[in-house]
Every structure is written in C-alpha cells, then in structure tokens.
Design a protein around this motif. Sequence first.
Motif: not given
Length: 238
Positions: A71, A81, A84, A121-122
């Motif tokens: 990432v 980003i 996902l 995480t995202v």
Amino acid sequence: MTDKVVIVTGAGQGLGEAIANTLGAAGAVVCACDIKEDKVKNVAQAINDGGGAAYPFVLDVRNAEGIRQTVDDIMAEHGRIDILINNAGTDMTLGIEDLSVTDWDRVVDVNLCGPFLLSKTVYPLLKRQGRGHIVNIASTAAKRVWTEASAYHASKWGLLGFSHALHAEGRRDNIKVTAVIAGGMRTPFIMDRFPDTDPNVLQDPKNVADTVHFVLTQPDETVIPEVMVLPMRETSWP
C-alpha cells in the motif's frame, strides 16, 4: 473508471485476472496483486500491451507487513487509492476429520483475515480522500453449504458478514462497500480441482467482472451492498 487507482488481489488468474482486465480496459490504473509472481506479471503485461495501465505486486494477503509495504508503494507511485477488490481466495476439499489446524488457518487467513487486513490498511486513506469503494468477492458458499468445505464456508459466511458490517461503517465516511456473491465460474479454482465438472453449467468469469465494473460505476449517491451473479444452468442455488 478512468485513472482510478484499483487494487485487485488474486489477480494472477481466474476471476481476479478477469476483473483486472475489465477494469484496465475501462481506464483504471490496475495494481494487480498475487502471491504468484510470474502469473501476476503476465496479467499486468497483457493489460499494458493492450493500451491500459497495470502494475504487478507480489503479495501474500496473510502478511500484514507485506500489505502495509504494498500500500505504501502504491501511494508513493500514484498518490491515491480509489478502489480495493478483495478477491484472493483458497480452499481445502477435506472433511473435518482430515482437515488439519494448519489447513483451517490457511483458508480462513486468506479468505477472511486477508480482506480485513487490506481493508483496515486502505480504509484510512479512503476516509482521508473523502470517498472510495471496497468490493469483497464472496461466494454462494456464504449462502448455502456442501460437504468437505467447512473452512471455506466459515470464511465466506464470515466475509459476507464482515462486508455488511463494513458497509454500515463506511457510509459515515462516504466509503462504499459491496459484497459480490459469485456462483460457479469456469476458472482454475473449480476446473483444476474438479476436472469432471461440466464447464457448460458454469459462467464465464468475465460476466462477474462486468458486474464488479457495474457496481463501481454507480452514481455517487447510490451504493449496492450485495449482489449475486449466478450461471443460468447451475441450479444448486437457489
């Protein structure tokens, strides 16, 4: 989808490859992730050769530090980003007496813990951007059961529950979350393990990939929390 930065896990073959190809053709910047380096490089190269933009990443979705590094690398290269796609999956076709603790842990870690780690995480990045979309690839195994698949069912039922819970949280931060429940497809996941399966009763993974694309291109004011995509001739569900 033009210039949207998309992470696709399990992108080296099967449905993940179809999703990567479909979104790449629609103009997305595809960050194709897979544990198999040669396969994911080939997928990314094919997208680039076709005029799209794709970058391969070797990633084991069970590895939290590997996810963080991937990432970070994507953010350093692209600055954002947008989407996902949690697609990576595995299974062990064994009854409970033969299923080892190691087997159980591997299936649950890939199919359920992996999407959790990636989403965790995202999510803060999407929240900071003020928008984003997480798609979790579930299965009819999250709606019904068959024998010799207890770990797979547990992981997919769990993934569906996780997806709906994350949908409830994400709405507060303008983050969409969708569970795509896919019926049987003509992919190595089925055909390599069950070679006697009649391919004519299964669906082309491209059809499911097109549904993912459809979900991702809804108006900003609309979210699809769950959608099921079934082959017409495979009648075990419903």
